[in-house]
Design a protein around this motif. Structure first.
Motif, short mmCIF file in Angstrom:
data_model
loop_
_atom_site.label_atom_id
_atom_site.label_comp_id
_atom_site.label_asym_id
_atom_site.label_seq_id
_atom_site.Cartn_x
_atom_site.Cartn_y
_atom_site.Cartn_z
N ALA A 137 5.58 -10.09 55.42
CA ALA A 137 4.66 -11.37 54.71
C ALA A 137 5.39 -12.73 54.42
N ALA A 138 6.68 -12.52 53.97
CA ALA A 138 7.31 -13.79 54.05
C ALA A 138 7.55 -14.72 55.41
N ASN A 139 7.67 -14.04 56.62
CA ASN A 139 7.66 -14.74 57.85
C ASN A 139 6.48 -15.13 58.09
N ALA A 140 5.38 -14.39 57.85
CA ALA A 140 4.06 -14.90 58.05
C ALA A 140 3.66 -16.03 57.15
N ILE A 141 4.02 -15.98 56.28
CA ILE A 141 3.49 -17.52 55.26
C ILE A 141 4.45 -18.55 55.65
N LEU A 142 5.92 -18.23 56.05
CA LEU A 142 6.57 -19.27 56.64
C LEU A 142 6.03 -20.11 57.77
N LYS A 143 5.31 -19.65 58.75
CA LYS A 143 4.63 -19.90 59.66
C LYS A 143 3.67 -21.17 59.47
N ILE A 144 2.98 -20.66 58.19
CA ILE A 144 1.72 -21.44 57.75
C ILE A 144 2.45 -22.69 56.94
N LEU A 145 3.45 -22.59 56.21
CA LEU A 145 4.11 -23.60 55.58
C LEU A 145 4.60 -24.61 56.70
N GLU A 146 4.85 -24.23 57.81
CA GLU A 146 5.60 -24.99 58.95
C GLU A 146 4.62 -26.07 59.49
N GLU A 147 3.50 -25.60 59.45
CA GLU A 147 2.37 -26.29 60.11
C GLU A 147 1.02 -26.30 59.00
N PRO A 148 1.21 -26.89 57.86
CA PRO A 148 0.03 -26.68 56.87
C PRO A 148 -1.29 -27.35 57.43
N PRO A 149 -2.46 -26.89 57.07
CA PRO A 149 -3.60 -27.78 57.43
C PRO A 149 -3.82 -28.75 56.47
N LYS A 150 -4.46 -29.97 57.03
CA LYS A 150 -4.70 -31.11 56.13
C LYS A 150 -5.26 -30.63 54.99
N LYS A 151 -5.26 -31.29 53.87
CA LYS A 151 -5.51 -31.03 52.40
C LYS A 151 -5.86 -29.73 51.95
N SER A 152 -4.42 -29.03 52.17
CA SER A 152 -4.25 -27.55 51.69
C SER A 152 -2.79 -27.83 50.98
N LEU A 153 -2.93 -26.86 49.94
CA LEU A 153 -1.78 -26.91 48.90
C LEU A 153 -1.42 -25.36 48.61
N PHE A 154 -0.10 -25.15 49.05
CA PHE A 154 0.65 -23.91 48.27
C PHE A 154 1.16 -24.39 46.91
N LEU A 155 0.96 -23.33 45.97
CA LEU A 155 1.50 -23.25 44.65
C LEU A 155 2.26 -21.98 44.73
N VAL A 156 3.68 -21.98 44.85
CA VAL A 156 4.50 -20.87 44.96
C VAL A 156 5.24 -20.48 43.92
N LEU A 157 4.98 -19.36 43.43
CA LEU A 157 5.48 -18.93 42.07
C LEU A 157 6.82 -18.06 42.19
N SER A 158 7.78 -18.19 41.66
CA SER A 158 8.81 -17.37 41.90
C SER A 158 9.52 -17.29 40.55
N HIS A 159 9.83 -15.94 40.05
CA HIS A 159 10.65 -15.59 38.91
C HIS A 159 12.09 -15.63 39.42
N ALA A 160 12.53 -15.16 40.69
CA ALA A 160 13.91 -15.28 40.97
C ALA A 160 13.85 -15.85 42.50
N PRO A 161 14.03 -17.26 42.37
CA PRO A 161 13.86 -18.00 43.78
C PRO A 161 14.97 -17.60 44.66
N GLY A 162 16.06 -17.06 44.11
CA GLY A 162 17.22 -16.75 45.21
C GLY A 162 16.86 -15.61 46.02
#
Length: 346
Positions: free
Chosen positions: A152-177
């Motif tokens: 899942a992490a690798n799949a979302i990385l591909k989207i973050l590399e080329e995000p569509p226009k007028k899109s926003l990801f709000l990524v929550l993390s309790h332990a960003p490490g």
């Protein structure tokens, strides 16, 4: 806990929460970034669990959806109006402009799965590829990103590399490490801090959790909650206060005087309906050892700090093995105290 939503009994789902306690600077930063048209396509909201990250994410999402043009957007984020059609659609899971990614429900077991799967991320890809009926923003809240498995992490990385226009990801993390460095590098980090005592009191009152409670109970809950309202709920509604105080007493008494108490505590969490209490105990114990190490280091006692840090590492290793192999809870709790008492008790 609600098995379908993962929301603790006594909590308000973040999509329906009209109050946010603390985080004024973060709110002001986000409102200003949007109004000035300098909004990053992916924002990493990081901080301990239960301090309001998801509530802030929804609040900001509502701000964008209610005010499509940044130039005319208000200078501050407002409390959401639950009567608004936009907010009703989001809260009801019927919005075409916002997608909430979390651990899905396993239809076979009726329980929430242990991870956000690649299929969930593919849903996000499909969601973002569709044209918004209103021409408005497309927003994805990943809650939390720590729960994504590797695929899942690798799949979302591909989207973050080329995000569509007028899109926003709000990524929550309790332990960003725990996040892939490549995911972190594509997000703008926004650190949120634990709530202070006054904010905790206001939050407990908002949730009606402090009603009819003795003042000393409320004080104890705030003391043990570490600025987290979800911790406060666990302390009040799931037996967490008794667990925390038992753990502290065992630390104080030491191994020789605590064998019976350790076994009593372990036995109390073997029942099937005690999953949430067990999760609270393991998290509390891990965080407490880290706190003890930091306190000793701050006092200049590096020897004791090293002992507690070593205990914390051992505990984390034991918990990871227990989780990976689905080991018996009682044996896991006994191994926790085995890690704890490799050094002098505080």
């Amino acid at each position: 806990m609600n098995a379908d939503t993962g929301v603790l009994d006594g909590a308000i789902p973040p999509s329906q929460n009209t109050r946010l306690f603390g985080h004024e600077q973060a709110c002001a930063f986000l409102a200003d970034a949007y109004r000035s048209d300098h909004l990053h396509h992916a924002i990493l909201l990081e901080g301990p669990e239960g301090i309001g990250k998801a509530t802030l994410a929804y609040r900001f999402a509502y701000h964008l959806l209610m005010h499509e043009d940044p130039k005319t957007a208000p200078a501050a984020l407002a409390d959401p109006d639950l009567a608004s059609p936009v907010i009703r659609q989001v809260a009801g899971g019927a919005s075409h402009n916002l997608l909430h990614l979390a651990r899905p429900l396993d239809t076979k077991t009726g329980r929430v799965k242990s991870a956000i799967t690649v299929d969930e991320v593919r849903r996000a890809g499909h969601f973002l590829s569709q044209t918004s009926g209103s021409g408005n923003w497309r927003i994805v809240i990943v809650d939390p990103a720590d729960d994504m498995n590797r695929s899942a992490a690798n799949a979302i990385l591909k989207i973050l590399e080329e995000p569509p226009k007028k899109s926003l990801f709000l990524v929550l993390s309790h332990a960003p490490g725990k996040l892939l460095p490549t995911i972190r590098s594509r997000c703008m980090p926004l650190r949120l801090t634990p709530l202070n005592d006054q904010q905790m009191r206001e939050g407990l009152a908002h949730l009606e959790l402090s009603d009819h409670q003795e003042p000393q109970i409320v004080d104890a809950v705030i003391r043990h909650s570490e600025g987290s309202l979800s911790n406060a709920i666990l302390l009040l509604r799931y037996g967490g206060l008794e667990i925390a105080e038992a753990f502290e007493q065992i630390l104080k008494d030491g191994p020789e005087r605590s064998q019976k108490k350790i076994h009593t505590l372990a036995d109390s969490m073997t029942a099937r309906d005690r999953e949430t209490a067990y999760a609270f105990f393991t998290a509390y114990a891990a965080n407490r050892l880290v706190s003890l190490a930091r306190e000793a280091a701050a006092d200049g006692d590096l020897h004791t700090a090293q002992h507690w840090a070593s205990a914390s590492s051992g505990l984390q290793e034991n918990l990871a093995i227990a989780d990976g192999y689905n080991l018996d809870r009682k044996q896991t709790i006994l191994s926790v105290f085995s890690s704890v008492f490799r050094m002098p008790a505080a």
